[in-house]
Design a protein around this motif. Structure first.
Motif, PDB file in Angstrom:
ATOM      1  N   TYR A  75      33.460  19.754  45.435  1.00  0.00           N
ATOM      2  CA  TYR A  75      33.188  18.341  45.680  1.00  0.00           C
ATOM      3  C   TYR A  75      31.986  18.148  46.612  1.00  0.00           C
ATOM      4  O   TYR A  75      31.226  17.204  46.460  1.00  0.00           O
ATOM      5  CB  TYR A  75      34.424  17.652  46.261  1.00  0.00           C
ATOM      6  N   ARG A 156      44.437  15.363  34.941  1.00  0.00           N
ATOM      7  CA  ARG A 156      42.979  15.259  34.961  1.00  0.00           C
ATOM      8  C   ARG A 156      42.355  15.905  33.727  1.00  0.00           C
ATOM      9  O   ARG A 156      41.341  15.440  33.222  1.00  0.00           O
ATOM     10  CB  ARG A 156      42.445  15.922  36.241  1.00  0.00           C
ATOM     11  N   LYS A 163      41.778   8.892  38.664  1.00  0.00           N
ATOM     12  CA  LYS A 163      41.196   9.343  39.929  1.00  0.00           C
ATOM     13  C   LYS A 163      42.239   9.673  41.006  1.00  0.00           C
ATOM     14  O   LYS A 163      41.907   9.774  42.174  1.00  0.00           O
ATOM     15  CB  LYS A 163      40.178   8.338  40.464  1.00  0.00           C
ATOM     16  N   HIS A 165      43.789  12.484  41.287  1.00  0.00           N
ATOM     17  CA  HIS A 165      43.547  13.859  41.724  1.00  0.00           C
ATOM     18  C   HIS A 165      42.508  13.874  42.846  1.00  0.00           C
ATOM     19  O   HIS A 165      42.690  14.542  43.860  1.00  0.00           O
ATOM     20  CB  HIS A 165      43.072  14.714  40.541  1.00  0.00           C
ATOM     21  N   LEU A 166      41.456  13.133  42.666  1.00  0.00           N
ATOM     22  CA  LEU A 166      40.414  13.071  43.688  1.00  0.00           C
ATOM     23  C   LEU A 166      40.918  12.383  44.954  1.00  0.00           C
ATOM     24  O   LEU A 166      40.703  12.865  46.068  1.00  0.00           O
ATOM     25  CB  LEU A 166      39.183  12.330  43.142  1.00  0.00           C
ATOM     26  N   ARG A 167      41.617  11.275  44.801  1.00  0.00           N
ATOM     27  CA  ARG A 167      42.101  10.529  45.967  1.00  0.00           C
ATOM     28  C   ARG A 167      43.116  11.325  46.776  1.00  0.00           C
ATOM     29  O   ARG A 167      43.022  11.410  48.009  1.00  0.00           O
ATOM     30  CB  ARG A 167      42.710   9.208  45.523  1.00  0.00           C
TER      31      ARG A 167
END
Length: 182
Positions: A75, A156, A163, A165-167
């Motif tokens: 990331y 994902r 989103k 997974h990202l959060r």
């Protein structure tokens, strides 16, 4: 509807090109779990409450930290590539994109192995004796936030996670860094 159309509609959960490395990572994680938990459960009660055992479970946490820094590097590199400062720097972007592909390929296998180390670390901490201090509470909170990360990561692959997974990964990363350096 012919066979080809059915194959297009029936999308696999995990892409074929990543499946082999995920299976290898799951095997390695399983071995880490069995090896670590077997070693912990065979210790005597006096050893469980010694300073030497504290170094042992902190070692599992340190191994997890190394893998998690690699997982988070994906990331960070993705964010760096999008910086405006690098607009005219094609050579740097080229190297960063190579590094990004590498970290993307190993993001999930490294995360699976890190989770195995986290589980062994958590079990060892509770066997050593859980104290309500800042380090243990932040570790417990980061563990609770970690729980939805692999599940949303599975969604994902099918673009069904919205989103999450990202959060949840960002929330875990923040709590993990607090726990790691406290």
């Amino acid at each position: 509807m012919n066979t080809r159309e059915i194959k297009v509609q029936k999308k696999e959960w995990i892409p074929r090109k990543e499946r082999l490395w995920l299976i290898v990572a799951i095997i390695i994680a399983t071995l880490i779990l069995f090896w670590g938990l077997k070693g912990i459960f065979q210790l005597s009660l006096t050893t469980l409450h010694s300073k030497q055992f504290e170094h042992t479970f902190k070692g599992f946490g340190s191994n997890a930290r190394i893998f998690l820094f690699f997982v988070l590097a994906y990331y960070v590199i993705l964010r760096v590539i999008k910086l405006r400062m690098l607009k005219g720097q094609s050579q740097i972007k080229k190297w960063l994109s190579i590094l990004l592909r590498f970290t993307r390929k190993w993001h999930t296998p490294a995360a699976i192995i890190a989770i195995a180390f986290i589980i062994v670390h958590t079990v060892a901490v509770f066997m050593y004796g859980f104290k309500f201090d800042f380090s243990n509470i932040s570790g417990l909170l980061s563990l609770l936030v970690l729980l939805p990360v692999p599940i949303s990561g599975l969604f994902r692959y099918r673009r069904m996670d919205r989103k999450w997974h990202l959060r949840s990964g960002i929330a875990f990363a923040i709590l993990f860094l607090i726990h790691s350096f406290s």
